[in-house]
Write an enzyme that holds these catalytic residues in place. Structure first.
Site, PDB file in Angstrom:
ATOM      1  N   ILE A  36      42.605  12.813 -20.279  1.00  0.00           N
ATOM      2  CA  ILE A  36      42.503  12.962 -21.746  1.00  0.00           C
ATOM      3  C   ILE A  36      41.901  14.331 -22.073  1.00  0.00           C
ATOM      4  CG2 ILE A  36      41.340  12.129 -23.838  1.00  0.00           C
ATOM      5  CD1 ILE A  36      41.303   9.321 -22.454  1.00  0.00           C
TER       6      ILE A  36
ATOM      7  N   ASN B  99      31.387   3.219 -16.120  1.00  0.00           N
ATOM      8  CA  ASN B  99      31.331   4.039 -17.339  1.00  0.00           C
ATOM      9  C   ASN B  99      30.050   3.862 -18.158  1.00  0.00           C
ATOM     10  OD1 ASN B  99      33.759   5.006 -16.544  1.00  0.00           O
ATOM     11  ND2 ASN B  99      34.975   4.030 -18.138  1.00  0.00           N
TER      12      ASN B  99
ATOM     13  N   ASP C 155      44.575   3.115 -31.780  1.00  0.00           N
ATOM     14  CA  ASP C 155      45.108   1.831 -32.254  1.00  0.00           C
ATOM     15  C   ASP C 155      45.860   2.024 -33.583  1.00  0.00           C
ATOM     16  OD1 ASP C 155      43.946   0.476 -30.063  1.00  0.00           O
ATOM     17  OD2 ASP C 155      42.018   0.487 -31.085  1.00  0.00           O
TER      18      ASP C 155
ATOM     19  N   HIS D  41      37.930  -2.383 -29.789  1.00  0.00           N
ATOM     20  CA  HIS D  41      38.977  -1.653 -29.065  1.00  0.00           C
ATOM     21  C   HIS D  41      39.214  -2.288 -27.701  1.00  0.00           C
ATOM     22  CE1 HIS D  41      41.547   1.476 -27.598  1.00  0.00           C
ATOM     23  NE2 HIS D  41      40.751   1.670 -26.572  1.00  0.00           N
TER      24      HIS D  41
ATOM     25  N   MET E 252      46.308   9.505 -26.436  1.00  0.00           N
ATOM     26  CA  MET E 252      44.854   9.418 -26.713  1.00  0.00           C
ATOM     27  C   MET E 252      44.315  10.773 -27.136  1.00  0.00           C
ATOM     28  SD  MET E 252      42.199   7.593 -26.977  1.00  0.00           S
ATOM     29  CE  MET E 252      41.194   8.608 -28.038  1.00  0.00           C
TER      30      MET E 252
HETATM   31  P1  NAI Z   1      40.270  10.691 -15.925  1.00  0.00           P
HETATM   32  O1  NAI Z   1      39.754  10.051 -14.704  1.00  0.00           O
HETATM   33  O2  NAI Z   1      41.592  11.374 -15.874  1.00  0.00           O
HETATM   34  O3  NAI Z   1      39.225  11.749 -16.477  1.00  0.00           O
HETATM   35  C1  NAI Z   1      37.869  11.467 -16.585  1.00  0.00           C
HETATM   36  C2  NAI Z   1      37.100  12.757 -16.414  1.00  0.00           C
HETATM   37  O4  NAI Z   1      35.718  12.448 -16.556  1.00  0.00           O
HETATM   38  C3  NAI Z   1      37.284  13.398 -15.027  1.00  0.00           C
HETATM   39  O5  NAI Z   1      37.629  14.757 -15.165  1.00  0.00           O
HETATM   40  C4  NAI Z   1      35.910  13.243 -14.387  1.00  0.00           C
HETATM   41  O6  NAI Z   1      35.576  14.317 -13.511  1.00  0.00           O
HETATM   42  C5  NAI Z   1      35.019  13.224 -15.621  1.00  0.00           C
HETATM   43  N1  NAI Z   1      33.693  12.641 -15.381  1.00  0.00           N
HETATM   44  C6  NAI Z   1      33.346  11.565 -14.651  1.00  0.00           C
HETATM   45  N2  NAI Z   1      32.021  11.390 -14.665  1.00  0.00           N
HETATM   46  C7  NAI Z   1      31.511  12.366 -15.448  1.00  0.00           C
HETATM   47  C8  NAI Z   1      30.202  12.727 -15.843  1.00  0.00           C
HETATM   48  N3  NAI Z   1      29.124  12.047 -15.450  1.00  0.00           N
HETATM   49  N4  NAI Z   1      30.060  13.790 -16.644  1.00  0.00           N
HETATM   50  C9  NAI Z   1      31.135  14.506 -17.051  1.00  0.00           C
HETATM   51  N5  NAI Z   1      32.395  14.216 -16.698  1.00  0.00           N
HETATM   52  C10 NAI Z   1      32.573  13.172 -15.899  1.00  0.00           C
HETATM   53  O7  NAI Z   1      40.275   9.557 -17.075  1.00  0.00           O
HETATM   54  P2  NAI Z   1      41.010   9.598 -18.497  1.00  0.00           P
HETATM   55  O8  NAI Z   1      42.388   9.070 -18.376  1.00  0.00           O
HETATM   56  O9  NAI Z   1      40.808  10.933 -19.092  1.00  0.00           O
HETATM   57  O10 NAI Z   1      40.165   8.487 -19.302  1.00  0.00           O
HETATM   58  C11 NAI Z   1      38.819   8.714 -19.636  1.00  0.00           C
HETATM   59  C12 NAI Z   1      38.215   7.507 -20.354  1.00  0.00           C
HETATM   60  O11 NAI Z   1      38.848   7.287 -21.613  1.00  0.00           O
HETATM   61  C13 NAI Z   1      38.377   6.190 -19.596  1.00  0.00           C
HETATM   62  O12 NAI Z   1      37.172   5.479 -19.658  1.00  0.00           O
HETATM   63  C14 NAI Z   1      39.445   5.455 -20.364  1.00  0.00           C
HETATM   64  O13 NAI Z   1      39.348   4.065 -20.227  1.00  0.00           O
HETATM   65  C15 NAI Z   1      39.137   5.901 -21.772  1.00  0.00           C
HETATM   66  N6  NAI Z   1      40.236   5.726 -22.733  1.00  0.00           N
HETATM   67  C16 NAI Z   1      39.897   5.396 -24.014  1.00  0.00           C
HETATM   68  C17 NAI Z   1      40.839   5.189 -24.973  1.00  0.00           C
HETATM   69  C18 NAI Z   1      40.435   4.861 -26.370  1.00  0.00           C
HETATM   70  O14 NAI Z   1      41.318   4.517 -27.179  1.00  0.00           O
HETATM   71  N7  NAI Z   1      39.172   4.967 -26.753  1.00  0.00           N
HETATM   72  C19 NAI Z   1      42.283   5.294 -24.655  1.00  0.00           C
HETATM   73  C20 NAI Z   1      42.543   5.699 -23.305  1.00  0.00           C
HETATM   74  C21 NAI Z   1      41.546   5.885 -22.376  1.00  0.00           C
END
Ligand code: NAI
Length: 347
Positions: free
Chosen positions: A38, A119, A175, A202, A255
Site C-alpha cells: 500500500i 499488527n 469500503d 472494517h 487501498m
Molecule cells: P505489506 O507487507 O506489503 O507492507 C507493509 C509494510 O510495513 C512493509 O514495507 C513493512 O516493512 C512495513 N513495516 C512492518 N513493520 C513496520 C514497523 N514497525 N514500522 C514501519 N514499517 C513497518 O502490507 P500491505 O499490503 O501494504 O498492507 C499493510 C496493512 O494494511 C495490513 O495490515 C493490511 O491488512 C492493511 N490493509 C488495510 C485496509 C483498510 O481498508 N484499512 C485495506 C487493505 C489492507
C-alpha cells in the site's frame, strides 16, 4: 453534503505575470510503512497532491529506493526517506498528517483479526512515536484489524496525555469506494455521481453499507441489497484470493487510492474548505454502546468537526439495515474491547 473525489480543488499551478508556476502546497505528510504494497502507490499519489509540500517516508526496510524513485517526479512535494527507529523522530517532526499502513496483510483463509498478534504491536510502537514527536497531527490508521488498532492508538495517545478524538481515524474509505463502484456497475449509473455511506467497522459483517441512503436515490430489490451487501463485506477477501496465485497480499492499489482520497479530504478540511464529508472509523456517540464507529463525519481545521450527520443517517434505516446494525454490535464491541485491553496491559 458533497462526496470528495480524488480531484483537488486547488489548482496545481498559479499565474505569476505571464508565467505559469507551480502552486506550493503547505502540508507535511508522513507515511509509516511507505515501502509496502500500500505504502508505495500511496506515496506516489500523495506526491502528486498539490496540497502537500513535504512527504516523509518511513519503513523498516527498502525505503531508500522508494525515496530516490519518487524524488524524481517533478511535483512540488519534497520527499525524504527515514528508516530505523532512531529516525522516526526526524520523520515525524512538524508533520500535519501521519498515515499508517505498516504491518502484515492477510493471506487466504485469514480474518483481519488474525493479524492482531503482529499488527497491534506495530501500531502501538508507531503511535507512541507519533505522540512524542507529532502530538498535534491527524493520524490515519490503515493497518488491520482497524476495528482494534484504532482503539489501541487511542489508548496509547491517552496514556501520553495527547489524545484528541477529533484527530484519530481508522481509514474505511475503501469500503465506500467499493460500494460506489459495485452500485454504479449494477445499476448502470455514472460512477462519479454515486455515493454510498458505509458505517459500522472494517471487518466482514461489521461493514454495513447503507444502500437506502445511497445518492443518487436508487431502488434496490431485496436480492440486490443482499448481493451488494455481501460483496462489499467480502470484497477484501475477493482480492486476497485473486492475489493468492501470484505472490499473495491483500488490496494495495485500490487501498492506496482510497487512502489518498481520504488524505486529500483531510487536507482540504485543514485548509478551511467548509464542505468536506467522508466516512471514517472514529470515536463518536452515533451508537452509544460502541465507543468507535465508522460513520460520515465533517472534516475541518482540527480533524472531525461534526458527527451530528452520522446519527441522523442512522435514523430511518430499512428493516434489513436495522437488523444488520444490531447484529454487528457485539462483534464490533468485542474488537474494540480487545484493542483497549491489549493497550492497557502494556507496561
Ligand atoms: P505489506 O507487507 O506489503 O507492507 C507493509 C509494510 O510495513 C512493509 O514495507 C513493512 O516493512 C512495513 N513495516 C512492518 N513493520 C513496520 C514497523 N514497525 N514500522 C514501519 N514499517 C513497518 O502490507 P500491505 O499490503 O501494504 O498492507 C499493510 C496493512 O494494511 C495490513 O495490515 C493490511 O491488512 C492493511 N490493509 C488495510 C485496509 C483498510 O481498508 N484499512 C485495506 C487493505 C489492507
Amino acid at each position: 453534503w458533497r462526496a470528495v473525489k480524488l480531484r483537488p480543488r486547488r489548482r496545481p499551478w498559479r499565474r505569476a505575470g505571464n508565467r505559469v508556476v507551480a502552486q506550493a502546497g503547505s502540508y507535511k505528510v508522513a507515511i509509516l510503512g511507505a515501502a509496502g504494497g500500500i505504502g508505495q502507490p500511496l506515496s506516489l499519489l500523495v506526491k502528486m497532491s498539490p496540497l502537500v509540500s513535504a512527504l516523509h517516508l518511513y519503513d523498516i526496510a527498502n525505503v531508500d529506493g522508494v525515496t530516490a524513485d519518487l524524488g524524481h517526479c517533478n511535483t512540488p512535494a519534497k520527499v525524504a526517506g527515514f528508516t530505523g527507529k532512531e529516525e522516526l523522530a526526524g520523520c515525524l517532526a512538524g508533520v500535519d498528517v501521519v498515515v499508517i499502513p505498516a504491518g502484515v496483510p492477510r493471506k487466504p483463509g485469514m480474518t483481519r483479526d488474525d493479524l492482531f498478534g503482529i499488527n497491534a504491536g506495530i501500531v502501538r510502537e508507531l503511535v507512541e512515536a507519533v505522540a512524542d514527536h507529532a502530538p498535534a497531527a491527524l493520524v490515519h490508521v490503515i493497518s488491520n484489524p482497524v476495528n482494534s488498532t484504532v482503539p489501541i492508538a487511542a489508548e496509547v495517545l491517552k496514556r501520553k496525555g495527547v489524545y484528541d478524538p477529533r484527530k484519530l481515524f481508522g481509514v474505511t474509505t475503501l469500503d465506500v469506494v467499493r460500494a460506489n463502484t459495485f452500485v454504479a456497475e449494477m445499476k448502470g449509473l455514472p460512477l462519479a455521481d454515486v455515493d454510498v455511506p458505509v458505517v459500522g467497522g472494517h471487518a466482514a459483517a461489521t461493514i454495513l453499507p447503507l444502500l437506502s441512503k445511497a445518492r443518487p436515490k436508487t431502488a434496490f430489490t431485496g436480492e440486490e441489497v443482499e448481493a451488494l451487501t455481501r460483496r462489499i463485506q467480502n470484497a477484501g477477501t475477493e482480492v486476497v484470493e485473486a492475489k493468492a496465485k501470484a505472490g499473495g497480499g491483500s488490496a494495495t492499489l485500490s487501498m492506496a487510492y482510497a487512502a489518498a482520497r481520504f488524505l486529500e479530504a483531510s487536507l482540504r478540511g485543514l485548509d478551511g474548505d467548509g464542505d468536506v464529508y467522508e466516512c471514517a472509523y472514529v470515536q463518536c456517540q452515533a451508537v452509544p454502546e460502541l465507543p468507535f464507529f465508522a460513520c460520515r463525519v465533517k472534516l475541518g481545521r482540527d480533524g472531525v468537526e461534526e458527527v451530528a450527520a452520522a446519527a441522523a443517517e442512522l435514523r430511518g434505516l430499512t428493516e434489513y439495515e436495522a437488523r444488520a446494525l444490531e447484529a454487528l454490535k457485539p462483534q464490533l464491541k468485542k474488537s474494540i474491547d480487545k484493542g483497549v485491553a491489549y493497550a492497557q496491559q502494556q507496561p
